[in-house]
Write a protein that holds these residues in place. Structure first.
Motif, PDB file in Angstrom:
ATOM      1  N   ARG A  50      -7.054  75.088 -57.315  1.00 32.83           N
ATOM      2  CA  ARG A  50      -5.843  75.762 -57.799  1.00 32.83           C
ATOM      3  C   ARG A  50      -5.891  75.817 -59.317  1.00 32.83           C
ATOM      4  NH1 ARG A  50      -1.128  74.782 -54.055  1.00 32.83           N
ATOM      5  NH2 ARG A  50      -2.063  73.954 -52.173  1.00 32.83           N
ATOM      6  N   SER A  51      -5.396  76.898 -59.872  1.00 30.87           N
ATOM      7  CA  SER A  51      -5.399  77.027 -61.333  1.00 30.87           C
ATOM      8  C   SER A  51      -4.197  76.334 -61.974  1.00 30.87           C
ATOM      9  CB  SER A  51      -5.431  78.500 -61.738  1.00 30.87           C
ATOM     10  OG  SER A  51      -4.277  79.162 -61.268  1.00 30.87           O
ATOM     11  N   GLY A  52      -3.253  75.897 -61.163  1.00 29.84           N
ATOM     12  CA  GLY A  52      -2.076  75.192 -61.666  1.00 29.84           C
ATOM     13  C   GLY A  52      -1.306  74.598 -60.510  1.00 29.84           C
ATOM     14  N   PRO A  53      -0.314  73.767 -60.813  1.00 33.45           N
ATOM     15  CA  PRO A  53       0.428  73.076 -59.750  1.00 33.45           C
ATOM     16  C   PRO A  53       1.214  74.018 -58.834  1.00 33.45           C
ATOM     17  CG  PRO A  53       1.450  72.686 -61.884  1.00 33.45           C
ATOM     18  CD  PRO A  53       0.165  73.408 -62.148  1.00 33.45           C
ATOM     19  N   ASP A  54       1.602  75.166 -59.327  1.00 31.10           N
ATOM     20  CA  ASP A  54       2.366  76.116 -58.518  1.00 31.10           C
ATOM     21  C   ASP A  54       1.513  77.286 -58.023  1.00 31.10           C
ATOM     22  OD1 ASP A  54       4.731  74.657 -58.833  1.00 31.10           O
ATOM     23  OD2 ASP A  54       5.187  75.674 -60.732  1.00 31.10           O
ATOM     24  N   SER A  55       0.204  77.195 -58.231  1.00 35.27           N
ATOM     25  CA  SER A  55      -0.708  78.276 -57.838  1.00 35.27           C
ATOM     26  C   SER A  55      -1.216  78.071 -56.424  1.00 35.27           C
ATOM     27  CB  SER A  55      -1.909  78.316 -58.785  1.00 35.27           C
ATOM     28  OG  SER A  55      -1.496  78.575 -60.096  1.00 35.27           O
ATOM     29  N   TRP A  56      -1.610  79.162 -55.813  1.00 32.66           N
ATOM     30  CA  TRP A  56      -2.212  79.105 -54.490  1.00 32.66           C
ATOM     31  C   TRP A  56      -3.722  79.014 -54.636  1.00 32.66           C
ATOM     32  CZ3 TRP A  56       0.171  83.062 -50.570  1.00 32.66           C
ATOM     33  CH2 TRP A  56       1.540  82.820 -50.443  1.00 32.66           C
ATOM     34  N   SER A  57      -4.350  78.340 -53.697  1.00 32.48           N
ATOM     35  CA  SER A  57      -5.814  78.320 -53.657  1.00 32.48           C
ATOM     36  C   SER A  57      -6.283  79.617 -52.997  1.00 32.48           C
ATOM     37  CB  SER A  57      -6.307  77.116 -52.850  1.00 32.48           C
ATOM     38  OG  SER A  57      -5.977  77.277 -51.479  1.00 32.48           O
ATOM     39  N   ALA A  58      -7.565  79.905 -53.146  1.00 31.03           N
ATOM     40  CA  ALA A  58      -8.125  81.097 -52.488  1.00 31.03           C
ATOM     41  C   ALA A  58      -7.958  80.985 -50.973  1.00 31.03           C
ATOM     42  CB  ALA A  58      -9.595  81.260 -52.859  1.00 31.03           C
ATOM     43  N   ARG A  59      -8.126  79.787 -50.429  1.00 37.45           N
ATOM     44  CA  ARG A  59      -7.964  79.589 -48.984  1.00 37.45           C
ATOM     45  C   ARG A  59      -6.534  79.932 -48.556  1.00 37.45           C
ATOM     46  NH1 ARG A  59     -11.147  76.602 -45.711  1.00 37.45           N
ATOM     47  NH2 ARG A  59     -11.941  75.385 -47.469  1.00 37.45           N
ATOM     48  N   GLU A  60      -5.543  79.514 -49.337  1.00 33.29           N
ATOM     49  CA  GLU A  60      -4.148  79.818 -49.009  1.00 33.29           C
ATOM     50  C   GLU A  60      -3.873  81.318 -49.093  1.00 33.29           C
ATOM     51  OE1 GLU A  60      -1.834  75.772 -50.346  1.00 33.29           O
ATOM     52  OE2 GLU A  60      -2.581  77.096 -51.927  1.00 33.29           O
ATOM     53  N   VAL A  61      -4.477  81.975 -50.071  1.00 37.40           N
ATOM     54  CA  VAL A  61      -4.311  83.419 -50.202  1.00 37.40           C
ATOM     55  C   VAL A  61      -4.902  84.126 -48.983  1.00 37.40           C
ATOM     56  CG1 VAL A  61      -4.994  85.469 -51.536  1.00 37.40           C
ATOM     57  CG2 VAL A  61      -4.217  83.406 -52.727  1.00 37.40           C
ATOM     58  N   ILE A  62      -6.080  83.680 -48.547  1.00 35.28           N
ATOM     59  CA  ILE A  62      -6.726  84.284 -47.376  1.00 35.28           C
ATOM     60  C   ILE A  62      -5.850  84.094 -46.138  1.00 35.28           C
ATOM     61  CG2 ILE A  62      -8.706  84.129 -45.817  1.00 35.28           C
ATOM     62  CD1 ILE A  62     -10.299  83.298 -48.381  1.00 35.28           C
ATOM     63  N   HIS A  63      -5.308  82.894 -45.965  1.00 33.24           N
ATOM     64  CA  HIS A  63      -4.415  82.657 -44.826  1.00 33.24           C
ATOM     65  C   HIS A  63      -3.168  83.537 -44.919  1.00 33.24           C
ATOM     66  CE1 HIS A  63      -6.242  79.289 -42.604  1.00 33.24           C
ATOM     67  NE2 HIS A  63      -6.838  79.056 -43.757  1.00 33.24           N
ATOM     68  N   HIS A  64      -2.648  83.698 -46.123  1.00 35.67           N
ATOM     69  CA  HIS A  64      -1.480  84.558 -46.324  1.00 35.67           C
ATOM     70  C   HIS A  64      -1.818  86.010 -45.960  1.00 35.67           C
ATOM     71  CE1 HIS A  64       2.059  86.385 -48.087  1.00 35.67           C
ATOM     72  NE2 HIS A  64       1.271  87.135 -48.824  1.00 35.67           N
ATOM     73  N   LEU A  65      -2.996  86.478 -46.391  1.00 37.33           N
ATOM     74  CA  LEU A  65      -3.398  87.848 -46.066  1.00 37.33           C
ATOM     75  C   LEU A  65      -3.489  88.048 -44.555  1.00 37.33           C
ATOM     76  CD1 LEU A  65      -6.166  88.468 -48.752  1.00 37.33           C
ATOM     77  CD2 LEU A  65      -3.871  89.465 -48.690  1.00 37.33           C
ATOM     78  N   ALA A  66      -4.100  87.081 -43.867  1.00 35.49           N
ATOM     79  CA  ALA A  66      -4.224  87.184 -42.408  1.00 35.49           C
ATOM     80  C   ALA A  66      -2.848  87.175 -41.742  1.00 35.49           C
ATOM     81  CB  ALA A  66      -5.089  86.045 -41.875  1.00 35.49           C
ATOM     82  N   ASP A  67      -1.980  86.291 -42.200  1.00 35.89           N
ATOM     83  CA  ASP A  67      -0.635  86.220 -41.633  1.00 35.89           C
ATOM     84  C   ASP A  67       0.147  87.509 -41.909  1.00 35.89           C
ATOM     85  OD1 ASP A  67       1.570  84.688 -40.361  1.00 35.89           O
ATOM     86  OD2 ASP A  67       2.478  84.877 -42.357  1.00 35.89           O
ATOM     87  N   SER A  68       0.028  88.015 -43.122  1.00 34.60           N
ATOM     88  CA  SER A  68       0.717  89.263 -43.480  1.00 34.60           C
ATOM     89  C   SER A  68       0.202  90.425 -42.650  1.00 34.60           C
ATOM     90  CB  SER A  68       0.519  89.574 -44.966  1.00 34.60           C
ATOM     91  OG  SER A  68       1.158  88.606 -45.751  1.00 34.60           O
ATOM     92  N   GLU A  69      -1.094  90.438 -42.389  1.00 36.23           N
ATOM     93  CA  GLU A  69      -1.687  91.497 -41.570  1.00 36.23           C
ATOM     94  C   GLU A  69      -1.080  91.483 -40.164  1.00 36.23           C
ATOM     95  OE1 GLU A  69      -4.440  94.668 -41.075  1.00 36.23           O
ATOM     96  OE2 GLU A  69      -3.817  93.595 -42.860  1.00 36.23           O
ATOM     97  N   MET A  70      -0.960  90.295 -39.587  1.00 34.77           N
ATOM     98  CA  MET A  70      -0.383  90.182 -38.243  1.00 34.77           C
ATOM     99  C   MET A  70       1.105  90.552 -38.252  1.00 34.77           C
ATOM    100  SD  MET A  70      -2.773  89.646 -36.224  1.00 34.77           S
ATOM    101  CE  MET A  70      -1.695  89.518 -34.821  1.00 34.77           C
TER     102      MET A  70
END
Length: 104
Positions: A50-70
């Motif tokens: 994570r680039s900061g305490p309130d930032s998302w990791s790349a893994r979290e972004v990928i999970h978000h993209l998959a969830d948003s797609e569904m």
């Protein structure tokens, strides 16, 4: 290809012309390749960094993209189909998209 950081969200409240529809569909199709390319060669540690305490990791972004797609697919299936009083539950997504994108 449009960089992910340059992508912006646009809401359309009126019928789209063919050029706009084609452009948006192509950007959607290119999205998977853009994400795959951005993650090419990434290590597990980088995936979870994570680039900061309130930032998302790349893994979290990928999970978000998959969830948003569904979630989007579910919303499309529940969208009333133009010219009909029926809600599209139980219909194939391709069928619904074909009807929604049909040019009158």
């Amino acid at each position: 290809m449009v960089p992910l950081s340059a992508t912006r969200f646009v809401r359309y409240h009126a019928p789209m012309d063919d050029t706009t529809r084609t452009d948006l569909l192509q950007r959607y199709r290119d999205g998977y390749a853009a994400v795959t390319e951005a993650l090419s060669g990434i290590t597990p540690a980088q995936l979870d960094a994570r680039s900061g305490p309130d930032s998302w990791s790349a893994r979290e972004v990928i999970h978000h993209l998959a969830d948003s797609e569904m979630t989007s697919a579910i919303r499309i299936r529940q969208t009333p189909v133009a010219g009909s009083n029926l809600v599209s539950r139980g219909r194939s997504v391709i069928s619904v998209i074909s009807r929604l994108c049909a040019v009158p």
